[in-house]
Design an enzyme around this catalytic site. Sequence first.
Site, short mmCIF file in Angstrom:
data_model
loop_
_atom_site.label_atom_id
_atom_site.label_comp_id
_atom_site.label_asym_id
_atom_site.label_seq_id
_atom_site.Cartn_x
_atom_site.Cartn_y
_atom_site.Cartn_z
CG ASP A 149 -2.31 0.57 0.88
OD1 ASP A 149 -2.40 1.80 0.70
OD2 ASP A 149 -3.29 -0.20 0.81
CG HIS A 189 -5.42 3.78 0.62
ND1 HIS A 189 -4.98 2.47 0.56
CD2 HIS A 189 -6.65 3.79 0.05
CE1 HIS A 189 -5.92 1.72 0.00
NE2 HIS A 189 -6.94 2.49 -0.32
CB SER A 368 -9.18 0.26 -0.61
OG SER A 368 -8.60 0.33 -1.88
#
Length: 419
Positions: A149, A189, A368
């Site tokens: 990520d 994220h 996600s």
Amino acid sequence: MTPLNKFIALRKTPRAAALGLQSAATAEKRSEIVRDAEHSDRATELRAIGLPEIQPQRREGAEFGFERLGNVGVYVVTAVDQAQAQAARAVLEPDYLVMPNIPLSLPATALATRRLARRPAAPWPEASGVALARSRGLTGHGVLVGVLDTGVDADHAEFARRRIEFRYVPLDPAPEGMRAVRGFDVHGHGTHVCGIIAGRNVGVAPDVELMVAAVIESETVRTSLERIVIALDWMLSQFRLPEHQHKPMIVSMSLGFREDWISAPAYQTVTEGMRLLLATLVHDFDVLPVVAIGNDGPGQVRAPGYFAEALAVGAVDFEGHIWEHSGSGRAPDGPQKPDLVGYGVDVVSSLERDIRRRSIYAPMSGTSMATPYVTGIAALLAQASPGTQGAALRERLLSAALPLPVPPERVGAGLARYV
């Protein structure tokens, strides 16, 4: 000197199959596979045509050469000119699939404007089975989880007083190679994803052993196939350490690409290469790859999530309603995707810290978010059933899923849960 040609070569046959093994179901088989990976006469042949070997973590400013990533069965070749590139291809193509270094990206996620400066309560509904797992003392202990990520803020309150193995895989060129530093994330994220998996307060499985590779840039949320294979090779090198030989291994990937992002001549080669990479994880190391299906809505599925080897994840809200942007559809090789779904709408998790070092939380939506939720559930099921990993863990997840009153082509087996 500026390199003119770069490509990635993946071994066409997973080593388990090449050695006559069905899979690396035991530590002994995995050791045999690793021994085979450490020997290759292709390196000698590449050196003979003038390509120096570059050590993956010590590039030392090399502008051309080849890197050997033995765990994933990959060569990354940067040739000085077209003639040398053709010679390198001739060396590798009998046993390796040669493909370009393609761009990949995160599925677009929805970040709500409301941010929380205080610790939120764990968000998981009773249907998830997380509370039941806690009552049985299950927290994911003894399970290895790799995350690809944007990174992770290792000093966020959700990860306080714990060790997170972290690597930053820089953009090319990267003279310093892959860097082992304290976990950081300037996008948020990856920190959100890691919080869902293993946050001390909001995580599904807070005691898993996290290994995080920062492969996605914060400004563009783009990455490349080269960075993915370098990160996976590092993770597999950690997985194969003696102290980890008997632990279940899961890799969480909230990234992918659509067919229209790649030129037609390269698409078939690239997709075949991604599938080979997943096959290596599944068959050589008994890894369970949990992959976001994408946020392009019904009728759209992204690679690598749509491959049979991947456990593809769609998103539902906390009432079990399908998220309108959750991808679904039939993969090019036949199977209907996603395989199951997870909670992925307005999921509150760790995000970042402010200038006063106060930890910030935020709700985000997307496949996600559903992917790390499913990863956490998989870790709970693996801890509950010692010795269950890889394909067996996948089947355990699917059999335990809660059926939903939604067309199965949108949600697969249903909602991932601990039972």
